[in-house]
Design an enzyme around this catalytic site. Structure first.
Site, PDB file in Angstrom:
ATOM      1  N   THR A   8       0.831  -1.200   0.000  1.00 23.15           N
ATOM      2  CA  THR A   8       0.000   0.000   0.000  1.00 23.15           C
ATOM      3  C   THR A   8       0.869   1.254   0.000  1.00 23.15           C
ATOM      4  O   THR A   8       2.080   1.179   0.216  1.00 23.15           O
ATOM      5  CB  THR A   8      -0.928  -0.001   1.241  1.00 23.15           C
ATOM      6  OG1 THR A   8      -1.837   1.098   1.166  1.00 23.15           O
ATOM      7  CG2 THR A   8      -0.117   0.128   2.518  1.00 23.15           C
TER       8      THR A   8
ATOM      9  N   TYR B 140       6.972   8.069  17.745  1.00 23.22           N
ATOM     10  CA  TYR B 140       7.199   8.031  16.298  1.00 23.22           C
ATOM     11  C   TYR B 140       8.446   8.834  15.944  1.00 23.22           C
ATOM     12  O   TYR B 140       9.297   8.375  15.169  1.00 23.22           O
ATOM     13  CB  TYR B 140       5.980   8.590  15.565  1.00 23.22           C
ATOM     14  CG  TYR B 140       6.137   8.632  14.065  1.00 23.22           C
ATOM     15  CD1 TYR B 140       6.146   7.461  13.315  1.00 23.22           C
ATOM     16  CD2 TYR B 140       6.280   9.846  13.391  1.00 23.22           C
ATOM     17  CE1 TYR B 140       6.286   7.495  11.935  1.00 23.22           C
ATOM     18  CE2 TYR B 140       6.417   9.892  12.010  1.00 23.22           C
ATOM     19  CZ  TYR B 140       6.422   8.716  11.291  1.00 23.22           C
ATOM     20  OH  TYR B 140       6.567   8.750   9.928  1.00 23.22           O
TER      21      TYR B 140
END
Length: 316
Positions: free
Chosen positions: A49, A200
């Site tokens: 994806t 992150y």
């Protein structure tokens, strides 16, 4: 109050009407090389994806044998079928790879090495973002475990094949979010203090430090490494955060498409004469500045050693 509401509505209307022009302005660099790579072997993680899929599509179009390494094999097969039909390249293959499980990483590497005698390009593209606190199968904080340690181990396991296939390249997807990152060696697993956004950022800083140290250790081998910021891209990476999904949808007219987001990965995988820039960070197909933390040699060396300890490997 009504006046303010009308004004805000008018502003948003104008903003959205001009969105195509704004998006074009922020579209960023384009990979301009015409290099064709028939016979070359490529592994791309998370290529079922988003940016990875578009990267796989373009490399397949240029003749490469492309391995889509992903957790969801059904989605991978769907992406591979689409790419094969689009590029007329039958050499687009799917293999199971779960970066949150070191057993899966080792199984993927073992199968790949049994199948392929060459590996010319490894693109560590997969990643997670803004996950609620959780741990991988091996007990690592998810961002650190998937985005950094998973790719660290995969690169280690495939490195000899890359060396045997030199010239070869490793492309690590990082992010501008590394600017908020800090390698907190006393709390790498986020057990003392956790914020998904900072987690992150920490993992993206780790990607940069890994790239820097990897390039240093690979000098003279014919294998080079590059870190990439793809830009703000409309992709599925925000799927773990409802708020980010909402914001991404709201501002989607202004973001890069996945094809645009793939350009810098393609540049670092294909562009000629990049060898002197091994270890550097790229955005919009050109070298970019990094934070002082991303340039810290001692932190890079320590992170390398700690990563080896956590994974139970020896990588000199």
């Amino acid at each position: 109050m009504l006046f303010i509401l009308v004004l805000l509505t008018s502003f948003l209307s104008i903003l959205y009407l001009t969105a195509p022009s704004i998006r074009k302005f922020f579209a960023g660099g384009v990979c301009t090389t015409n290099v064709q790579i028939p016979g070359k072997v490529v592994v791309i993680t998370g290529a079922n994806t988003g940016i990875g899929k578009e990267t796989a599509r373009e490399l397949a179009r240029r003749g490469a044998r492309v391995y889509i390494a992903c957790r969801d094999v059904l989605k991978g097969e769907s992406a591979a079928s689409e790419i094969r039909a689009d590029t007329k390249n039958s050499q687009v293959l799917v293999r199971k790879l779960d970066l949150s499980d070191t057993k899966s990483i080792r199984a993927f590497a073992e199968r790949f090495l049994a199948e392929e005698k060459k590996l010319h390009i490894l693109i560590n593209n997969a990643g997670v973002m803004m996950c609620p606190y959780s741990k991988t199968t091996d007990g690592f904080e998810t961002h650190f475990g998937v985005n950094h340690l998973g790719h660290f181990l995969l690169t280690y396991l495939l490195l000899e094949r890359l060396k045997e296939s030199a010239p070869a390249r490793v492309v690590n997807l990082s992010s501008i979010a590394h600017l908020i990152g800090k390698i907190r060696f006393h709390d790498l697993q986020g057990q003392k203090r956790y914020c998904s956004a900072f987690a992150y950022g920490h993992s993206k800083l780790a990607n940069l430090l890994f790239t820097r140290e990897l390039a240093k250790r690979l000098q003279g081998t014919g294998v080079t490494a590059y870190a990439v910021h793809p830009g703000v891209v409309l992709s599925e990476i925000t799927r773990n955060s409802y708020l980010l999904c909402l914001l991404w949808r709201l501002f989607s007219p202004f973001f890069k498409s996945t094809s645009q987001g793939a350009q810098t990965s393609l540049h670092c995988a294909l562009a000629e004469d990049l060898e002197p820039l091994s270890g550097k960070y790229f955005s919009d197909c050109k070298r970019m500045w990094v934070s002082s933390r991303a340039r810290n040699k001692k932190t890079a060396e320590r992170l390398w050693n700690v990563s080896c300890e956590l994974l139970g490997i020896q990588w000199e």
